[in-house]
Design a protein around this motif. Sequence first.
Motif, PDB file in Angstrom:
ATOM      1  N   GLU A 173      39.983 -46.848  15.048  1.00  0.00           N
ATOM      2  CA  GLU A 173      40.104 -47.061  16.492  1.00  0.00           C
ATOM      3  C   GLU A 173      41.145 -48.125  16.858  1.00  0.00           C
ATOM      4  N   HIS A 174      41.174 -49.228  16.108  1.00  0.00           N
ATOM      5  CA  HIS A 174      42.062 -50.351  16.454  1.00  0.00           C
ATOM      6  C   HIS A 174      43.515 -50.135  16.009  1.00  0.00           C
ATOM      7  N   ASP A 175      43.773 -49.119  15.209  1.00  0.00           N
ATOM      8  CA  ASP A 175      45.125 -48.893  14.693  1.00  0.00           C
ATOM      9  C   ASP A 175      46.063 -48.459  15.818  1.00  0.00           C
ATOM     10  N   GLN A 176      47.221 -49.088  15.862  1.00  0.00           N
ATOM     11  CA  GLN A 176      48.210 -48.814  16.896  1.00  0.00           C
ATOM     12  C   GLN A 176      49.301 -47.904  16.344  1.00  0.00           C
ATOM     13  N   ALA A 177      49.631 -46.867  17.082  1.00  0.00           N
ATOM     14  CA  ALA A 177      50.673 -45.926  16.672  1.00  0.00           C
ATOM     15  C   ALA A 177      52.059 -46.493  16.973  1.00  0.00           C
ATOM     16  N   VAL A 178      53.051 -45.977  16.265  1.00  0.00           N
ATOM     17  CA  VAL A 178      54.449 -46.284  16.569  1.00  0.00           C
ATOM     18  C   VAL A 178      55.068 -45.048  17.213  1.00  0.00           C
ATOM     19  N   ARG A 179      56.166 -45.248  17.905  1.00  0.00           N
ATOM     20  CA  ARG A 179      56.780 -44.169  18.665  1.00  0.00           C
ATOM     21  C   ARG A 179      57.913 -43.474  17.924  1.00  0.00           C
ATOM     22  N   ALA A 180      58.401 -44.136  16.850  1.00  0.00           N
ATOM     23  CA  ALA A 180      59.507 -43.557  16.083  1.00  0.00           C
ATOM     24  C   ALA A 180      59.514 -44.152  14.682  1.00  0.00           C
ATOM     25  N   VAL A 181      60.214 -43.471  13.789  1.00  0.00           N
ATOM     26  CA  VAL A 181      60.472 -44.015  12.458  1.00  0.00           C
ATOM     27  C   VAL A 181      61.970 -43.937  12.194  1.00  0.00           C
ATOM     28  N   ALA A 182      62.463 -44.885  11.413  1.00  0.00           N
ATOM     29  CA  ALA A 182      63.852 -44.884  10.953  1.00  0.00           C
ATOM     30  C   ALA A 182      63.819 -44.743   9.439  1.00  0.00           C
ATOM     31  N   ARG A 183      64.511 -43.701   8.940  1.00  0.00           N
ATOM     32  CA  ARG A 183      64.554 -43.455   7.496  1.00  0.00           C
ATOM     33  C   ARG A 183      66.013 -43.305   7.050  1.00  0.00           C
ATOM     34  N   PRO A 184      66.288 -43.588   5.779  1.00  0.00           N
ATOM     35  CA  PRO A 184      67.677 -43.597   5.306  1.00  0.00           C
ATOM     36  C   PRO A 184      68.419 -42.279   5.524  1.00  0.00           C
ATOM     37  N   LYS A 185      67.880 -41.176   5.038  1.00  0.00           N
ATOM     38  CA  LYS A 185      68.604 -39.899   5.122  1.00  0.00           C
ATOM     39  C   LYS A 185      68.375 -39.184   6.452  1.00  0.00           C
ATOM     40  N   GLN A 186      67.145 -39.227   6.966  1.00  0.00           N
ATOM     41  CA  GLN A 186      66.814 -38.474   8.180  1.00  0.00           C
ATOM     42  C   GLN A 186      67.154 -39.218   9.464  1.00  0.00           C
ATOM     43  N   GLY A 187      67.436 -40.489   9.389  1.00  0.00           N
ATOM     44  CA  GLY A 187      67.759 -41.241  10.591  1.00  0.00           C
ATOM     45  C   GLY A 187      66.513 -41.525  11.426  1.00  0.00           C
ATOM     46  N   ILE A 188      66.661 -41.418  12.741  1.00  0.00           N
ATOM     47  CA  ILE A 188      65.565 -41.742  13.676  1.00  0.00           C
ATOM     48  C   ILE A 188      64.787 -40.477  13.985  1.00  0.00           C
ATOM     49  N   THR A 189      63.477 -40.555  13.863  1.00  0.00           N
ATOM     50  CA  THR A 189      62.583 -39.451  14.236  1.00  0.00           C
ATOM     51  C   THR A 189      61.620 -39.968  15.286  1.00  0.00           C
ATOM     52  N   TRP A 190      61.657 -39.365  16.479  1.00  0.00           N
ATOM     53  CA  TRP A 190      60.709 -39.727  17.548  1.00  0.00           C
ATOM     54  C   TRP A 190      59.420 -38.963  17.331  1.00  0.00           C
ATOM     55  N   LEU A 191      58.312 -39.619  17.565  1.00  0.00           N
ATOM     56  CA  LEU A 191      57.009 -39.027  17.289  1.00  0.00           C
ATOM     57  C   LEU A 191      56.232 -38.809  18.578  1.00  0.00           C
ATOM     58  N   PRO A 192      55.400 -37.774  18.628  1.00  0.00           N
ATOM     59  CA  PRO A 192      54.639 -37.462  19.841  1.00  0.00           C
ATOM     60  C   PRO A 192      53.400 -38.351  19.990  1.00  0.00           C
ATOM     61  N   VAL A 193      53.637 -39.595  20.381  1.00  0.00           N
ATOM     62  CA  VAL A 193      52.529 -40.549  20.528  1.00  0.00           C
ATOM     63  C   VAL A 193      51.904 -40.384  21.891  1.00  0.00           C
TER      64      VAL A 193
END
Length: 193
Positions: A173-193
Amino acid sequence: MHDIDKGTLRRRQVAARTAMPDSIRNESGRLIRDHVLEMPQVTSAGTIAAYYSVGTEPDTRGLIFALWKRGSYVVLPVLLPDGDLDWASYEGPESLAPGPRGVLQPVEPVRGTGTVARADVVLVPALAVDVRGRRLGRGGGSYDRALARVGPQVPTIALLYDSELLPSVPAEEHDQAVRAVARPKQGITWLPV
């Protein structure tokens, strides 16, 4: 993956990072730095809350220095005795000193735990993130408390290695989601938060 508990997944992720060659870690840090620096949200940000990487985390030192050199106001966490995070400004590599758990943190005056709520972008450490933005951290809860203060329009971006965006991460319950991730090969991925 649904049946795995946080402790088991955490150990698996740490082991995978430990097994990674230094050359891959170093190159990953450079690629993540470049992806983040190119983000329009980062380019236009006045204040960026970041973190100084430790151990096998994707390297953030070059990213933080580049943000600071181009004029962004960068704040880094200062770990409080209760595990919460205060924030202080980064004023170059010489403005850091060893803190709790061997993490380098700013020696500048702390600005208060609410400082993260005033950031335009928040860069977050994670061992893994799932496709819904649920983040697996180190288990101390410090970043969950900090992220709970950040408004829904602020990009919160976890910095990961390529294999660390997973189909599912156990969450509470207390865990907070992030809105995006940055990865070396894939770059920025926006997530459906």
